[in-house]
Scaffold this active site. Structure first.
Site, PDB file in Angstrom:
ATOM      1  N   LYS A  37     -20.881 -50.268 -40.917  1.00 48.43           N
ATOM      2  CA  LYS A  37     -21.787 -49.094 -40.927  1.00 48.43           C
ATOM      3  C   LYS A  37     -21.622 -47.912 -41.868  1.00 48.43           C
ATOM      4  CE  LYS A  37     -18.651 -45.980 -37.904  1.00 48.43           C
ATOM      5  NZ  LYS A  37     -18.215 -45.735 -36.778  1.00 48.43           N
ATOM      6  N   ARG A 129     -19.995 -37.873 -25.989  1.00 48.72           N
ATOM      7  CA  ARG A 129     -21.141 -38.024 -26.890  1.00 48.72           C
ATOM      8  C   ARG A 129     -22.284 -38.809 -26.374  1.00 48.72           C
ATOM      9  NH1 ARG A 129     -19.409 -40.297 -32.629  1.00 48.72           N
ATOM     10  NH2 ARG A 129     -19.486 -42.493 -31.373  1.00 48.72           N
ATOM     11  N   TYR A 248     -13.396 -22.019 -62.309  1.00 48.80           N
ATOM     12  CA  TYR A 248     -14.195 -21.034 -61.630  1.00 48.80           C
ATOM     13  C   TYR A 248     -13.246 -20.071 -60.692  1.00 48.80           C
ATOM     14  CZ  TYR A 248     -18.678 -23.414 -62.619  1.00 48.80           C
ATOM     15  OH  TYR A 248     -19.735 -24.008 -62.907  1.00 48.80           O
ATOM     16  N   MET A 296     -18.444 -29.407 -60.285  1.00 45.10           N
ATOM     17  CA  MET A 296     -19.475 -30.580 -59.989  1.00 45.10           C
ATOM     18  C   MET A 296     -19.081 -31.955 -60.805  1.00 45.10           C
ATOM     19  SD  MET A 296     -23.464 -30.405 -59.879  1.00 45.10           S
ATOM     20  CE  MET A 296     -23.697 -28.745 -58.877  1.00 45.10           C
TER      21      MET A 296
HETATM   22  C1  LIG Z   1     -16.945 -46.447 -36.460  1.00 46.57           C
HETATM   23  C2  LIG Z   1     -16.850 -46.981 -35.041  1.00 46.57           C
HETATM   24  C3  LIG Z   1     -15.838 -48.066 -35.008  1.00 46.57           C
HETATM   25  C4  LIG Z   1     -14.917 -48.275 -35.830  1.00 46.57           C
HETATM   26  O1  LIG Z   1     -14.071 -47.444 -35.966  1.00 46.57           O
HETATM   27  P1  LIG Z   1     -12.580 -47.439 -36.938  1.00 46.57           P
HETATM   28  O2  LIG Z   1     -11.703 -46.547 -36.448  1.00 46.57           O
HETATM   29  O3  LIG Z   1     -12.899 -47.153 -38.247  1.00 46.57           O
HETATM   30  O4  LIG Z   1     -12.268 -48.835 -36.814  1.00 46.57           O
HETATM   31  C5  LIG Z   1     -15.625 -48.684 -33.750  1.00 46.57           C
HETATM   32  N1  LIG Z   1     -16.776 -48.544 -32.676  1.00 46.57           N
HETATM   33  C6  LIG Z   1     -17.526 -47.456 -32.723  1.00 46.57           C
HETATM   34  C7  LIG Z   1     -18.477 -47.077 -31.778  1.00 46.57           C
HETATM   35  C8  LIG Z   1     -17.814 -46.714 -33.886  1.00 46.57           C
HETATM   36  O5  LIG Z   1     -18.794 -45.664 -33.910  1.00 46.57           O
END
Ligand SMILES: *Cc1c(COP(=O)(O)O)cnc(C)c1O
Length: 360
Positions: A37, A129, A248, A296
């Protein structure tokens, strides 16, 4: 200097090795799915999935339909699981490309069912969640809806092996799964949860971070191979008098005559603003602290303790390397390694190779 952009080098061989490390931790009976993802945590979904498929990875988790389509164009036969669930308007795409929808509400389950889309049930076991509650699962089980392809949940505190919440979530997960047919595969943990032990592995683990070399659970020794390396160009070297300030708001003030290096990396490349006066980079094998605020496009480093002959514009400054892991930078940015990786991967030019030192 063709480009002055900072470079994130990504070792695809190391990603394959990390998959093998996870496989050896869970054993042959547990399926290891790759989580790609958010553009494979900023490292580039299209480049990541081929090497994983090559070493036998057959199921992938993506964030949304757009990523699922990108992955399907690369690999036609693998399982693609979409974490963001399903809406009625997406149903045709899911069915025709054989995507699996993670359903976190009864509405999603019924959308998947009426569209004849395979789905995974996401159970709320304490993450707080998304996810189906106990009574919702019971209602689905007692309806004539098709059973899920698999069932999953997600630990909130896996990074802390001492946390009692891990056991509580696992027990709730087992309890809720008892309502379902025993043959339905179960999946509870991501990278950090693997080291909690075999009674957390169930049928499938979902691995993101560990593939990309992150050690979320702080395992010692770290079993994972470093995947990324971040370096940026030193574009100028100048002398700063004692008492002068840098950057800055003048947050760094030279307490001695200081040789200052200007480096072509800033927060637009993902270098966190918070690392100012905290992170130590490396130049030619010497330590080079980041001084003054990150701007930046640039930041400054202190090169005073580096031999003058070395401290010349045109060299490369290392920010992430096998000896200075992402976690290191994350600590000085008061964040988690995953956030940094996503930002840096999105902000820098990426180069891929199959072993450090051999760019392609
Ligand atoms: C992002 C995610 C993972 C992977 O998590 P990692 O800790 O990066 O291995 C697994 N399951 C779900 C539901 C996630 O959102």
């Amino acid at each position: 200097m063709a480009s002055r952009q900072p470079t994130l080098s990504i070792d695809l061989k190391a990603v394959q090795e990390n998959l093998a490390v996870i496989r050896s931790m869970v054993g042959p009976a547990v399926d290891v799915s790759a989580v790609v993802k958010s553009d494979a945590y900023g490292l580039g979904l299209e480049r990541m999935v081929g090497p994983l498929f090559e070493v036998g990875c057959k199921s992938f988790f993506v964030a949304d339909l757009g990523e699922a389509e990108r992955l399907r164009r690369k690999l036609s036969r693998v399982d693609i699981v979409v974490l963001s669930g399903i809406r009625r308007s997406d149903a045709d795409a899911y069915r025709s490309r054989r995507f699996i929808a993670v359903c976190s509400s009864p509405v999603e389950v019924s959308v998947a069912n009426s569209a004849e889309v395979a789905y995974a049930m996401n159970l709320e076991t304490g993450f707080g969640r998304l996810g189906l509650r106990f009574d919702e699962v019971r209602t689905i089980v007692h309806s004539d809806l098709a059973p899920p392809a698999f069932v999953m949940s997600h630990l909130a505190c896996a990074d802390d092996p001492e946390s009692r919440r891990n056991g509580l979530q696992r027990d709730r997960f087992i309890g809720m799964c008892e309502m379902l047919a025993p043959a339905i595969p179960r999946s509870l943990v991501a990278s950090a949860g693997v080291s909690l032990g075999a009674d957390y592995h169930f049928d499938r683990v979902r691995i993101g971070s560990a593939l990309y070399g992150l050690n979320n659970a702080g395992l010692d020794p770290n079993p994972f191979v470093p995947v990324v390396r971040l370096s940026a160009w030193l574009i100028d070297v100048r002398q700063v008098h004692r008492g002068e300030s840098v950057g800055y708001m003048g947050t760094f003030r030279a307490e001695r005559p200081t040789r200052l290096g200007i480096v072509a990396i800033g927060y637009r490349h993902g270098l966190a603003w918070l690392v100012a006066n905290r992170l130590v980079a490396e130049f030619g094998g010497y330590l080079a602290p980041v001084v003054g605020r990150v701007s930046m496009e640039y930041c400054a480093i202190d090169l005073t303790d580096i031999p003058a002959a070395l401290a010349r514009a045109g060299g490369r400054v290392d920010f992430i390397s096998p000896t200075r892991p992402v976690e290191w930078m994350a600590r000085s940015a008061s964040t988690v390694a995953q956030e940094l990786l996503v930002r840096i991967g999105g902000g820098c030019s990426r180069r891929y190779h199959m072993q450090f030192g051999a760019p392609s």
